[in-house]
Design a protein around this motif. Structure first.
Motif, PDB file in Angstrom:
ATOM      1  N   GLU A 278       0.830  -1.208   0.000  1.00 51.15           N
ATOM      2  CA  GLU A 278       0.000   0.000   0.000  1.00 51.15           C
ATOM      3  C   GLU A 278       0.862   1.254   0.000  1.00 51.15           C
ATOM      4  N   PHE A 279       1.960   1.248   0.756  1.00 46.94           N
ATOM      5  CA  PHE A 279       2.813   2.433   0.812  1.00 46.94           C
ATOM      6  C   PHE A 279       3.457   2.704  -0.546  1.00 46.94           C
ATOM      7  N   PHE A 280       3.928   1.653  -1.193  1.00 43.95           N
ATOM      8  CA  PHE A 280       4.582   1.826  -2.481  1.00 43.95           C
ATOM      9  C   PHE A 280       3.591   1.805  -3.644  1.00 43.95           C
ATOM     10  N   ALA A 281       2.287   1.644  -3.326  1.00 50.17           N
ATOM     11  CA  ALA A 281       1.233   1.708  -4.362  1.00 50.17           C
ATOM     12  C   ALA A 281       1.560   0.795  -5.535  1.00 50.17           C
ATOM     13  N   ILE A 282       1.840  -0.466  -5.219  1.00 52.29           N
ATOM     14  CA  ILE A 282       2.276  -1.408  -6.250  1.00 52.29           C
ATOM     15  C   ILE A 282       1.219  -1.588  -7.334  1.00 52.29           C
ATOM     16  N   ASP A 283      -0.046  -1.611  -6.935  1.00 49.52           N
ATOM     17  CA  ASP A 283      -1.116  -1.861  -7.898  1.00 49.52           C
ATOM     18  C   ASP A 283      -1.707  -0.585  -8.492  1.00 49.52           C
ATOM     19  N   ASP A 284      -1.103   0.557  -8.192  1.00 53.15           N
ATOM     20  CA  ASP A 284      -1.612   1.816  -8.728  1.00 53.15           C
ATOM     21  C   ASP A 284      -1.149   1.977 -10.171  1.00 53.15           C
ATOM     22  N   ASP A 285      -2.084   2.280 -11.073  1.00 52.81           N
ATOM     23  CA  ASP A 285      -1.744   2.401 -12.492  1.00 52.81           C
ATOM     24  C   ASP A 285      -1.471   3.846 -12.919  1.00 52.81           C
ATOM     25  N   TRP A 286      -1.424   4.777 -11.954  1.00 50.56           N
ATOM     26  CA  TRP A 286      -1.134   6.159 -12.324  1.00 50.56           C
ATOM     27  C   TRP A 286       0.327   6.282 -12.724  1.00 50.56           C
ATOM     28  N   GLU A 287       0.588   6.984 -13.801  1.00 51.50           N
ATOM     29  CA  GLU A 287       1.943   7.200 -14.282  1.00 51.50           C
ATOM     30  C   GLU A 287       2.286   8.679 -14.168  1.00 51.50           C
ATOM     31  N   ARG A 288       3.370   8.920 -13.506  1.00 52.82           N
ATOM     32  CA  ARG A 288       3.807  10.310 -13.345  1.00 52.82           C
ATOM     33  C   ARG A 288       4.363  10.821 -14.666  1.00 52.82           C
ATOM     34  N   PRO A 289       3.827  11.893 -15.195  1.00 53.22           N
ATOM     35  CA  PRO A 289       4.339  12.400 -16.477  1.00 53.22           C
ATOM     36  C   PRO A 289       5.761  12.905 -16.334  1.00 53.22           C
ATOM     37  N   ALA A 290       6.583  12.564 -17.321  1.00 52.32           N
ATOM     38  CA  ALA A 290       7.978  12.977 -17.304  1.00 52.32           C
ATOM     39  C   ALA A 290       8.158  14.204 -18.185  1.00 52.32           C
TER      40      ALA A 290
ATOM     41  N   ALA B  29      14.637   6.944  -9.414  1.00 55.83           N
ATOM     42  CA  ALA B  29      14.094   5.660  -9.870  1.00 55.83           C
ATOM     43  C   ALA B  29      12.764   5.351  -9.206  1.00 55.83           C
ATOM     44  N   VAL B  30      12.587   5.804  -7.973  1.00 57.56           N
ATOM     45  CA  VAL B  30      11.321   5.594  -7.268  1.00 57.56           C
ATOM     46  C   VAL B  30      10.339   6.722  -7.568  1.00 57.56           C
ATOM     47  N   ALA B  31      10.814   7.943  -7.601  1.00 58.06           N
ATOM     48  CA  ALA B  31       9.924   9.095  -7.723  1.00 58.06           C
ATOM     49  C   ALA B  31       9.339   9.255  -9.118  1.00 58.06           C
ATOM     50  N   TYR B  32      10.077   8.823 -10.169  1.00 54.04           N
ATOM     51  CA  TYR B  32       9.620   9.078 -11.535  1.00 54.04           C
ATOM     52  C   TYR B  32       9.328   7.815 -12.336  1.00 54.04           C
ATOM     53  N   ALA B  33       9.500   6.653 -11.745  1.00 55.58           N
ATOM     54  CA  ALA B  33       9.269   5.411 -12.488  1.00 55.58           C
ATOM     55  C   ALA B  33       7.820   5.311 -12.943  1.00 55.58           C
ATOM     56  N   ARG B  34       7.582   4.796 -14.132  1.00 53.53           N
ATOM     57  CA  ARG B  34       6.233   4.673 -14.678  1.00 53.53           C
ATOM     58  C   ARG B  34       5.458   3.543 -14.019  1.00 53.53           C
TER      59      ARG B  34
ATOM     60  N   VAL C 180      21.115  14.075 -16.185  1.00 48.29           N
ATOM     61  CA  VAL C 180      20.353  14.711 -17.264  1.00 48.29           C
ATOM     62  C   VAL C 180      19.109  13.894 -17.601  1.00 48.29           C
ATOM     63  N   TRP C 181      19.203  12.559 -17.524  1.00 46.12           N
ATOM     64  CA  TRP C 181      18.098  11.676 -17.937  1.00 46.12           C
ATOM     65  C   TRP C 181      17.369  11.042 -16.748  1.00 46.12           C
ATOM     66  N   ARG C 182      17.549  11.601 -15.559  1.00 47.06           N
ATOM     67  CA  ARG C 182      17.016  10.966 -14.358  1.00 47.06           C
ATOM     68  C   ARG C 182      15.481  10.932 -14.334  1.00 47.06           C
ATOM     69  N   ARG C 183      14.813  11.914 -14.981  1.00 49.03           N
ATOM     70  CA  ARG C 183      13.348  11.955 -14.962  1.00 49.03           C
ATOM     71  C   ARG C 183      12.721  11.290 -16.182  1.00 49.03           C
TER      72      ARG C 183
END
Length: 472
Positions: A14-26, A123-128, A79-82
């Motif tokens: 639940e904390f890591f929202a494993i089943d959440d399908d929201w994708e953070r836009p890069a 890797a955690v904050a911006y991963a799809r 440069v490519w972190r996000r």
């Protein structure tokens, strides 16, 4: 009975929202990303040379340009972190391992330590995909901790730390070996786990902001839709008012004109009377039209000017001892129906009026919006009889029930006639549509149609709540 306590794996998921399908836009790579990479490269080289000025840097015999290249290559990963967070996280871990094995003192520089921390964070904050991000950073963390453990167990790091502790005369609670191992593992665990936790908190914050923005956009769209709907409803209301007012007065004028035409030669007095009624009806129509069109004034400046003129006129009237007159006629109610019925009794069309109420004065206590609706429907029904029916008589019955069985109070109007539709006089249907819309706005019911016994019926019933009965 199942336990209410959730397992550790459930809480982590639940904390890591494993089943959440929201994708953070890069965001696309921009000047800011390149600036971060360049600044970190310059700062890293600067701090490396400052450290070299203070102490000897053991770089495994690697030349200076290789040390600089290690710092620059690590810094430019930012440069490519996000845009490619998981790939950058893996490359940063590989970079940390290779440089740590070949040039440990270069890897320990602040600039590269910052790069590795930010790479794991990104890797955690911006991963799809949350599951992929969690697996990758967990694998990196385990690998790095195992590497640290291997260095302590088989490398010379532990021996150097214990020798330095003994040489400095350490006298703590624990032995130098236990202190060195525990301190190293704790620092690395906080380093990697901290980056993961901060990254996940940032991801959850971004998701919350995105949802709030989506909700705000939805609310804005709904508000705009409601605003447009309100404008449409207001236009329909004004259209209904215009239709009913004009239709009623035009039908009355038509009746009086026909009567005057038939008697103008034989009974000029009656013709003059009919023409006088036409004049009065036309003036009343103009007055009601002006009152209705006045509701369209929505410019505040004009309203303020009109109010100022009205106030001046009111003060002048009071100064002259004259009671001020209202600028507009009040909207008609059920108490005005007898006057409306009286206007219809002309040219052989007899209209009867009956009021049925459970308590005396109940019709006067009906809320003005509902009373106006019933009045307009009655007005339109009578106008339709004149325009489209062969009827010679009509009946208007108003019922106001405040204590109906079951506690349902209602107000009802019923218009009956004894005619049938005249050929070639079918209208546009807007009149009946307006009746239904008026009733629907107050959750009322409408019955319109031919009666089995002959004639036509229009019956409208509107429920009354506590707020629909005025105290008089």
């Amino acid at each position: 009975m199942p336990s209410a306590r959730r397992s550790l794996s459930t809480l982590v998921g639940e904390f890591f929202a494993i089943d959440d399908d929201w994708e953070r836009p890069a965001p696309p790579i921009g000047r800011r990303d390149w600036l971060v990479g360049v600044v970190l490269s310059i700062v890293g080289i600067l701090f490396l040379e400052l450290a070299r000025s203070v102490t000897e840097i053991h770089a495994g015999g690697q030349p200076l340009w290789v040390q600089w290249a290690a710092i620059i290559s690590g810094a430019m990963l930012m440069v490519w972190r996000r845009q490619h967070p998981i790939l950058v996280g893996v490359l940063a871990a590989a970079h940390m391992f290779i440089v740590g094995v070949t040039m440990p003192m270069v890897m320990a520089q602040l600039a590269l330590q910052t790069v590795y921390f930010v790479a794991i964070y990104a890797a955690v904050a911006y991963a799809r995909h949350r599951r992929s991000a969690l697996l990758v950073v967990a694998g990196i963390t385990v690998f790095m901790l195992l590497w640290v453990g291997w260095q302590l167990a088989l490398g010379g790091g532990l021996a150097e730390m214990t020798e330095d502790a003994r040489a400095d005369g350490a006298d703590g609670w624990f032995s130098p070996t236990v202190g060195a191992v525990a301190t190293t593992i704790a620092i690395n665990a906080f380093y990697f786990v901290g980056a993961i936790l901060v990254g996940q908190i940032a991801w959850r914050g971004a998701r919350q902001r995105a949802r709030l923005e989506e909700q705000a956009e939805t609310i804005a769209r709904q508000a705009d839709s409601l605003k447009r709907r309100a404008v449409v409803d207001e236009r329909l209301r004004i259209a209904r008012e215009l239709h009913d007012v004009v239709g009623h007065h035009v039908s009355v004028i038509g009746i009086q004109a026909a009567a005057a035409r038939r008697v103008i030669d034989k009974r000029p007095d009656e013709a003059a009377k009919a023409l006088g009624q036409i004049e009065e009806t036309s003036r009343d129509a103009v007055s009601q039209m002006r009152s209705l069109l006045g509701t369209l004034r929505d410019i505040q400046e004009t309203a303020d000017v009109d109010q100022a003129h009205t106030d001046d006129e009111t003060r002048a009237q009071r100064a002259n001892g004259v009671a001020p007159q209202p600028s507009r006629r009040p909207e008609p109610t059920l108490t005005d129906l007898p006057d409306l019925i009286a206007e219809r009794t002309a040219n052989g069309l007899t209209t009867a009026y009956e009021l049925v109420e459970t308590r005396q004065g109940a019709h006067a206590r009906v809320a003005p919006p509902i009373a106006l609706t019933l009045y307009r429907i009655t007005q339109e029904a009578l106008a339709n009889i004149t325009r489209h029916s062969t009827a010679t008589t009509s009946d208007v019955v108003v019922r106001v029930v405040e204590d109906a069985p079951g506690g349902t109070a209602y107000a009802e109007v019923e218009v009956l006639d004894n005619g049938r539709a005249r050929v070639g006089t079918s209208g546009s249907g807007l009149g009946q549509l307006g009746m239904r819309e008026r009733a629907a706005s107050h959750k009322g019911t409408v019955e319109i149609g031919v009666r089995p016994t002959g004639g036509y019926r229009v019956r409208v019933r509107i429920p009354l709540g506590e707020c629909d009965v005025a105290d008089v």
